[in-house]
Design an enzyme around this catalytic site. Structure first.
Site, PDB file in Angstrom:
ATOM      1  CB  CYS A 110      -0.933   0.004   1.206  1.00 40.88           C
ATOM      2  SG  CYS A 110      -2.058  -1.409   1.259  1.00 40.88           S
TER       3      CYS A 110
ATOM      4  NE  ARG B 236      -3.239  -4.504  -2.911  1.00 38.49           N
ATOM      5  CZ  ARG B 236      -2.616  -3.887  -1.925  1.00 38.49           C
ATOM      6  NH1 ARG B 236      -2.538  -2.557  -1.927  1.00 38.49           N
ATOM      7  NH2 ARG B 236      -2.069  -4.556  -0.928  1.00 38.49           N
TER       8      ARG B 236
END
EC number: 1.11.1.24
Length: 215
Positions: free
Chosen positions: A45, A120
């Site tokens: 991330c 995600r």
């Protein structure tokens, strides 16, 4: 949520302040590019936030509002963004939604029930609030931002010019005009120089009006 559905009408809290998707984005004629990440202070991330920050101006130029989100708290977000700035010298320029009660994540159906974090995910939404692209990625894989920019540009050309885009299309390349809906139109179409067959006709990109192109 599913492709072509209406995006939820809701307000959220972000690192840039409150955000109302319809009032602050869609009603201003903007597109929304919303991407969810599993958690703050995680390796994949972090690389994505560095990457998205580098192309923020490109999304802005396209009139696309770039927004991130996760179920972390606003305080976690602030601390993480400070850490990114200190370690990478990058100030994240786009808002990051804090959704600790998972309200938005559940509306979008992007909660991984096993871990309790957001998957995600990516949503590209047009100014009418209609989802025009969505994708889910495994927690271990980072997104290819260059491809997401290509998809965004394709969606904008499709929206403006009402054309389709062929395999591996890039801005500047030929587009596909809609297939004819009558036999008479099909016969006329076959006589055009860019017609491969009655249902597949290409059009040069520079033949589109300037306001229907993106670069």
């Amino acid at each position: 949520m599913k492709l072509y559905q209406k995006f939820p009408e809701t307000q959220v809290i972000t690192t840039k302040g409150p955000l109302d998707f319809y009032r602050d984005v869609f009603e201003k004629g903007k597109w929304l590019f919303l991407f969810a990440h599993p958690a703050d202070f995680t390796p994949v991330c972090t690389t994505e936030f560095v990457g998205f920050s580098k192309v923020y101006e490109e999304f802005k130029r396209l009139n696309v509002e770039l927004v991130g989100m996760s179920v972390d708290s606003i305080y976690s977000h602030i601390e993480w963004l400070k850490d990114i700035q200190e370690r990478y010298g990058i100030q994240v320029p786009f808002p990051l939604i804090a959704d600790p009660d998972k309200r938005l994540a559940r509306l979008l159906d992007i909660i991984d029930e096993a871990s309790g974090v957001t998957i995600r995910a990516v949503f590209l939404v047009n100014p009418e609030g209609i989802i025009r692209f969505m994708a889910y990625y495994p927690i271990e894989y980072g997104r290819k931002i260059e491809e997401l920019l290509r998809i965004t540009k394709a969606a904008l050309v499709n929206y403006k010019a009402k054309v389709s885009l062929p395999v591996d299309w890039e801005p500047g390349q030929e587009v596909i005009v809609p297939a004819p809906s009558t036999i008479d139109e099909a016969q006329i179409r076959m006589k055009l120089p860019n017609a491969k067959t009655w249902y597949l006709t290409f059009k040069k990109y520079d033949e589109l009006p300037q306001d229907q192109r993106v670069v």
